[in-house]
Design a protein around this motif. Sequence first.
Motif, PDB file in Angstrom:
ATOM      1  N   HIS A 187       0.946  -1.083   0.128  1.00  0.00           N
ATOM      2  CA  HIS A 187      -0.062  -0.035  -0.125  1.00  0.00           C
ATOM      3  C   HIS A 187       0.897   1.301   0.132  1.00  0.00           C
ATOM      4  N   GLU A 188       0.566   2.119  -0.958  1.00  0.00           N
ATOM      5  CA  GLU A 188       1.323   3.297  -0.950  1.00  0.00           C
ATOM      6  C   GLU A 188       0.499   4.584  -0.568  1.00  0.00           C
ATOM      7  N   ASN A 189       0.995   5.245   0.232  1.00  0.00           N
ATOM      8  CA  ASN A 189       0.211   6.441   0.833  1.00  0.00           C
ATOM      9  C   ASN A 189       0.421   7.592  -0.197  1.00  0.00           C
ATOM     10  N   GLU A 190      -0.793   8.242  -0.443  1.00  0.00           N
ATOM     11  CA  GLU A 190      -1.173   9.060  -1.731  1.00  0.00           C
ATOM     12  C   GLU A 190      -2.182   9.910  -0.945  1.00  0.00           C
ATOM     13  N   LYS A 191      -2.034  11.238  -1.558  1.00  0.00           N
ATOM     14  CA  LYS A 191      -2.934  12.388  -1.161  1.00  0.00           C
ATOM     15  C   LYS A 191      -4.460  11.887  -1.578  1.00  0.00           C
ATOM     16  N   ASP A 192      -5.158  12.234  -0.803  1.00  0.00           N
ATOM     17  CA  ASP A 192      -6.636  12.264  -1.230  1.00  0.00           C
ATOM     18  C   ASP A 192      -7.280  10.876  -1.174  1.00  0.00           C
ATOM     19  N   ILE A 193      -6.586   9.671  -0.777  1.00  0.00           N
ATOM     20  CA  ILE A 193      -6.920   8.509  -0.749  1.00  0.00           C
ATOM     21  C   ILE A 193      -7.019   8.115   0.944  1.00  0.00           C
ATOM     22  N   TYR A 194      -8.061   7.090   1.346  1.00  0.00           N
ATOM     23  CA  TYR A 194      -8.244   6.848   2.620  1.00  0.00           C
ATOM     24  C   TYR A 194      -6.724   6.778   3.337  1.00  0.00           C
ATOM     25  N   GLY A 195      -5.647   5.977   2.939  1.00  0.00           N
ATOM     26  CA  GLY A 195      -4.530   5.667   3.643  1.00  0.00           C
ATOM     27  C   GLY A 195      -3.443   6.926   3.168  1.00  0.00           C
ATOM     28  N   ASP A 196      -4.026   8.407   3.596  1.00  0.00           N
ATOM     29  CA  ASP A 196      -3.002   9.268   2.852  1.00  0.00           C
ATOM     30  C   ASP A 196      -2.039   9.837   4.042  1.00  0.00           C
ATOM     31  N   VAL A 197      -2.348   9.619   5.277  1.00  0.00           N
ATOM     32  CA  VAL A 197      -1.843  10.080   6.522  1.00  0.00           C
ATOM     33  C   VAL A 197      -1.239   8.937   7.451  1.00  0.00           C
ATOM     34  N   PRO A 198      -0.165   8.942   8.315  1.00  0.00           N
ATOM     35  CA  PRO A 198       0.073   7.840   9.063  1.00  0.00           C
ATOM     36  C   PRO A 198      -1.019   6.860   9.781  1.00  0.00           C
ATOM     37  N   GLU A 199      -1.718   7.949  10.377  1.00  0.00           N
ATOM     38  CA  GLU A 199      -2.803   7.181  11.216  1.00  0.00           C
ATOM     39  C   GLU A 199      -3.515   6.255  10.467  1.00  0.00           C
ATOM     40  N   ARG A 200      -4.209   6.617   9.327  1.00  0.00           N
ATOM     41  CA  ARG A 200      -5.013   5.726   8.490  1.00  0.00           C
ATOM     42  C   ARG A 200      -4.466   4.701   8.036  1.00  0.00           C
ATOM     43  N   VAL A 201      -3.026   5.029   7.569  1.00  0.00           N
ATOM     44  CA  VAL A 201      -2.256   3.858   6.982  1.00  0.00           C
ATOM     45  C   VAL A 201      -2.178   2.781   7.998  1.00  0.00           C
ATOM     46  N   LEU A 202      -1.891   3.182   9.305  1.00  0.00           N
ATOM     47  CA  LEU A 202      -1.840   2.140  10.098  1.00  0.00           C
ATOM     48  C   LEU A 202      -2.917   1.488  10.265  1.00  0.00           C
ATOM     49  N   ASP A 203      -4.255   2.192  10.379  1.00  0.00           N
ATOM     50  CA  ASP A 203      -5.492   1.411  10.646  1.00  0.00           C
ATOM     51  C   ASP A 203      -5.656   0.434   9.593  1.00  0.00           C
ATOM     52  N   ILE A 204      -5.410   0.910   8.354  1.00  0.00           N
ATOM     53  CA  ILE A 204      -5.549  -0.182   7.131  1.00  0.00           C
ATOM     54  C   ILE A 204      -4.789  -1.424   7.459  1.00  0.00           C
ATOM     55  N   VAL A 205      -3.490  -1.254   7.714  1.00  0.00           N
ATOM     56  CA  VAL A 205      -2.519  -2.621   7.826  1.00  0.00           C
ATOM     57  C   VAL A 205      -2.878  -3.342   8.947  1.00  0.00           C
ATOM     58  N   GLU A 206      -3.281  -2.742  10.261  1.00  0.00           N
ATOM     59  CA  GLU A 206      -3.664  -3.347  11.146  1.00  0.00           C
ATOM     60  C   GLU A 206      -5.022  -4.043  10.999  1.00  0.00           C
ATOM     61  N   SER A 207      -5.933  -3.249  10.570  1.00  0.00           N
ATOM     62  CA  SER A 207      -7.341  -3.843  10.460  1.00  0.00           C
ATOM     63  C   SER A 207      -7.327  -4.797   9.606  1.00  0.00           C
ATOM     64  N   VAL A 208      -6.610  -4.837   8.517  1.00  0.00           N
ATOM     65  CA  VAL A 208      -6.871  -5.942   7.618  1.00  0.00           C
ATOM     66  C   VAL A 208      -6.063  -7.133   8.145  1.00  0.00           C
ATOM     67  N   GLY A 209      -4.960  -6.797   8.930  1.00  0.00           N
ATOM     68  CA  GLY A 209      -4.059  -7.857   9.566  1.00  0.00           C
ATOM     69  C   GLY A 209      -3.548  -9.051   8.523  1.00  0.00           C
ATOM     70  N   SER A 210      -3.238  -8.715   7.511  1.00  0.00           N
ATOM     71  CA  SER A 210      -2.706  -9.633   6.603  1.00  0.00           C
ATOM     72  C   SER A 210      -1.278  -9.695   6.202  1.00  0.00           C
ATOM     73  N   SER A 211      -0.557 -10.869   6.302  1.00  0.00           N
ATOM     74  CA  SER A 211       0.680 -10.827   5.757  1.00  0.00           C
ATOM     75  C   SER A 211       1.181 -10.467   4.251  1.00  0.00           C
ATOM     76  N   SER A 212      -0.044 -10.461   3.691  1.00  0.00           N
ATOM     77  CA  SER A 212       0.065 -10.305   2.377  1.00  0.00           C
ATOM     78  C   SER A 212      -0.241  -8.947   1.934  1.00  0.00           C
ATOM     79  N   LEU A 213      -0.347  -8.148   3.161  1.00  0.00           N
ATOM     80  CA  LEU A 213      -0.771  -6.513   2.855  1.00  0.00           C
ATOM     81  C   LEU A 213       0.485  -5.888   3.580  1.00  0.00           C
TER      82      LEU A 213
END
Length: 278
Positions: A143-169
């Motif tokens: 997952h690449e952090n990118e302006k204007d997507i959900y995972g644009d800032v560190p808190e939401r990037v962390l939310d994605i990777v921890e909530s999905v919880g997959s070794s493939s993400l």
Amino acid sequence: MTQPTWELSGFGDEIDADPAVQVAVLQALGASAIEVRSAWGVNVVDLDDDQLAGLHRVFEERGQTVSAIASPIGKVVVDRPVEHEVERLGRAIAAAHALGTTNIRIFSFYFDGRTADEVRDVVMVRMRALADLAEREGVTLLHENEKDIYGDVPERVLDIVESVGSSSLRLAWDNANYVQCGVRPFTDGWEQLAPYVDYLQVKDALAADASVVPAGEGDGELLETLTALRDAGYSGYASLEPHLTDVNSLGGFSGPAAFGRAGRAFRSLTDQIGVTLR
């Protein structure tokens, strides 16, 4: 003590539409790998089997490996059905298999006119579906952090990777994109996200106007980030994505001369911290 070594790569289509030219410029910069976003003006998820086979021949004949598929997956409005991006991911996976990589860059959806909180659950459903397919196919989504997507800032990037919880993400880290979101990348995000970072996208940006500049010439805290990667024993890819002459919703362009300037700027940083690029 052995000097750490990273694999230098780059977005070939930032150089030229012709893969042979892409490889020539990358190799002149000492890069052993290439990140594939498009070839002959065709996005990687739209290349047919014959085109993928031809692209593989170009790389094989020149001894260039593929670091990642720079797919556009997740760079769409979140309202589209889950199946839309899952199907496109299938094509990105086919390209990864054909070109000999297990890495696929993705994003986490635009949500025009709404808040991140309003779309969070919808985003997570889609990210989980993408991760499920990646797990079945033996690939890693970056997952690449990118302006204007959900995972644009560190808190939401962390939310994605921890909530999905997959070794493939896992995460592809982009300092410039964080700057464009008003974030100090290393100061505000590195500590919490470092355990999930598997890949480095190399560009920098100025906080004053969000313009993209060569590595080390902006406010992206590149030197601090690279030093932390070195100290953590990183031995993966560093992929040049300079965006020095054009930036658009699907990526950017630099041309051979500007791309070369970006590559040399990055190497000057890695030389400072004793990292070898190959």
